[in-house]
Design an enzyme around this catalytic site. Structure first.
Site, PDB file in Angstrom:
ATOM      1  CB  THR A 128     -11.005   9.410 -10.465  1.00 55.91           C
ATOM      2  OG1 THR A 128      -9.300   9.252  -9.680  1.00 55.91           O
ATOM      3  CG2 THR A 128     -12.410   8.818 -10.102  1.00 55.91           C
TER       4      THR A 128
ATOM      5  CD  GLU B 266      -2.863   1.245   0.455  1.00 54.77           C
ATOM      6  OE1 GLU B 266      -3.216   1.635   0.268  1.00 54.77           O
ATOM      7  OE2 GLU B 266      -2.798   0.598  -0.718  1.00 54.77           O
TER       8      GLU B 266
END
Length: 606
Positions: A586, A475
């Site tokens: 997006t 992440e």
């Protein structure tokens, strides 16, 4: 859809996330984009168009709408669907109004006026919308298929297999493998979680989650355009049937989105016109997120990621208020002083001042920058303001955030009042693709530089994958204490099927044709198969540095909408969803470039 912006694990703070909450509107509107995109492909058969855009004969009971943004309930109301609108004629069918309407603005949809319940009029008036006339009980709908078709420069699905010169090759085999992964992900969802938001593959059940704001079936909506793209016809029909029969916004999708957009307009009722993050649909009141600088701030990646969708709402409705709202956001951002040309993540919608000097191209800031260059492209390169803002912002990022590690890796750090955090989030890895996408329109002396910069950032993100035991990226990854492109704590070591790295691979491949991006993409496919595929779907893993995967039991909706779509496009011809015709929002749902008819070549065939 917006779900890749929502945290799956609970971190120590929200700052490492790519937009923990965004307007619930984007969840619905991304669905609209997907559904309207699918509708285009059904147009040659008018009966299919009718089934998609008209209500089922048996009306669904009123929908309990959560008047909230991304999981924070404020109020609920019962909403009954409006009367169905007539379908557009298929190409070749007579349109009695075609001659009479030749004078209207070129585009897809005839201007119409949405119907409103009486109790919405007050909030609407305060938001700058004219209240509806009582007699407007139905909304005519017309789609000019020929105009749309003439604006396309390539077939939507690219060169058909029977027309292609591509040999039976490894590339085609790889593409088919990705298609099989999508089919498996969909069928697992259908078997164990149909109608729920996401599949939990380990427990073989569905997950709703408060992040979806009371909406069900998010995976269905998010999957539609990917299923169509991959020509999974049976699965596409299954998804479409569920939308027709069970999705509560199944009556005139365009009108529902316009109505929802109108309900969101009270969020803009602030002294600056910068919207707050939460709006109560029933009362029209608004507020900021409690965690956003003590409830005083709006978030850059929220209010900065409305431009494409709100302009599209104006295109659909003919109502300029949507475009005016997002243009005002631009006006505020152009006028405000920016530290070293940078855009901090938190802005007061009351004073118009920055509330913290925290700058990130990853979580909380990312899609603002993405939407600047994509607004330029979606406008067919006429939105000069967006273009100027993008290159100015990119220059500031390069000057103040860009670093090269001792090992030669280029990364974009985070900035806190002049102090750099030498880390880069997975969510920031979209930046390689963004910079590549914008390189062609940079100043001549900058074009080669930006192409190289895009390649170097994408290489760094690849390294974050290559340096893990699973060949999947964490992440967030750091550059300090002699360690580069690796997570330094377990709370940042997870992988939740995110798309940003393969998104950049796809853009870099299309820009450069360098086979390394397909090689890297295939590495991701193999890692997903080995570590994320389970008996009943795909799951994220909690530690990319452990070769024995500990699954998180979630098949994220964005995995089907984005990750697999970008991988499939990476191994497809460039005219498949050509970047000349389409801009991805997006959440990887395609919006059409606004070509004028005169600027288009011969229209592609659907």
């Amino acid at each position: 859809m917006l779900m890749r912006k929502v945290p799956v694990f609970v971190p120590a703070s929200p700052w490492g996330l790519r937009l923990p909450q965004k307007f619930l509107f984007l969840l619905f509107l991304s669905g609209l984009v997907t559904l309207c995109f699918g509708a285009l492909f059904l147009l040659p058969n008018s009966s299919r168009l009718k089934r998609l855009f008209l209500a089922p004969r048996t009306q669904q009971p009123g929908l309990e709408v959560v008047a909230e943004v991304a999981g924070h309930p404020l109020a609920r109301e019962q909403e009954s669907p409006p009367n169905p609108a007539p379908a557009a004629p298929a190409p070749g069918e007579d349109d009695p109004g075609s001659q009479a309407n030749t004078h209207r603005r070129k585009g897809w949809l005839r201007r119409t006026h949405p119907t409103w319940p009486r109790e919405e009029a007050t909030a609407a008036r305060s938001s700058g919308i004219a209240a509806p006339r009582p007699q407007e009980e139905s909304i005519p709908f017309s789609f000019d298929f020929n105009a749309f078709q003439s604006r396309l420069r390539h077939p939507v699905l690219g060169t058909r297999a029977e027309e292609s010169n591509e040999p039976q090759s490894l590339i085609r085999t790889q593409r088919e493998k990705i298609k099989e992964m999508m089919q498996f992900a969909w069928q697992s969802y259908k078997r164990y979680a149909m109608g729920k938001n996401e599949l939990r593959p380990l427990t073989k059940d569905g997950y709703e989650g408060n992040m979806f704001g009371g909406l069900s079936g998010a995976t269905v909506i998010d999957s539609l355009d990917t299923l169509y793209l991959m020509e999974l016809k049976e699965e596409f029909q299954e998804a479409k049937a569920w939308v027709e029969e069970s999705f509560h916004l199944n009556v005139v999708f365009r009108v529902k989105a316009i109505k929802l957009g109108e309900k969101l307009l009270p969020a803009f009722n602030t002294p600056t016109g910068i919207p707050k993050g939460v709006v109560n649909f029933k009362s029209g009141s608004n507020r900021s997120w409690g965690w956003a600088v003590a409830g005083s701030s709006s978030i850059l990646a929220e209010f900065g990621s409305l431009h494409l969708e709100f302009l599209h709402l104006t295109e659909l409705s003919g109502n300029q208020v949507f475009a005016e709202k997002v243009r005002n956001i631009r006006k505020v951002l152009r006028k405000i002083d920016k530290p070293f040309g940078l855009y901090p993540n938190f802005l007061s919608p009351v004073s118009g001042n920055w509330m913290q000097h925290h700058v990130s191209v990853g979580g909380l800031g990312d899609s603002f920058y993405e939407y600047l260059i994509k607004s330029w492209l979606m406008s067919a390169k006429t939105d000069m303001e967006a273009k100027d803002m993008y290159y100015e912002a990119l220059e500031a990022i390069e000057t103040h955030l860009l670093n090269v590690s001792p090992g030669g890796l280029t990364y974009i750090a985070e900035w806190r009042g002049g102090i750099l955090d030498h880390k880069m989030g997975h969510l920031a890895c979209f930046a390689g693709g963004m910079i590549a996408l914008g390189a062609a329109d940079a100043k001549e002396e900058k074009k080669a530089h930006y192409r190289e910069l895009a390649a170097q950032i994408t290489k760094t993100c690849h390294e974050s994958y290559a340096r893990s035991d699973t060949k999947l990226g964490p992440e967030a990854f750091w550059f300090n204490s002699g360690r580069e492109a690796v997570a330094t704590q377990l709370s940042e070591s997870y992988y939740i099927l995110r798309p940003e790295v393969v998104e950049s691979y796809m853009y870099l491949w299309r820009q450069t044709r360098d086979p390394i991006y397909r090689e890297w993409g295939w590495e991701v496919v193999m890692a997903l198969e080995k570590y994320c595929r389970t008996e009943a779907g795909f799951s994220g893993i909690q530690d990319v540095y452990n070769s024995i995967p500990n699954h998180d039991n979630k098949q994220q909706t964005f995995f089907l909408a984005e990750t697999l779509k970008y991988l499939y496009l990476l191994f497809s011809e460039d005219d498949t969803l050509s970047l000349e015709d389409w801009v991805f929002n997006t959440e990887a749902h395609p919006l059409p470039v606004n070509h004028s008819d005169s600027s288009s070549r011969a229209g592609g065939q659907l």
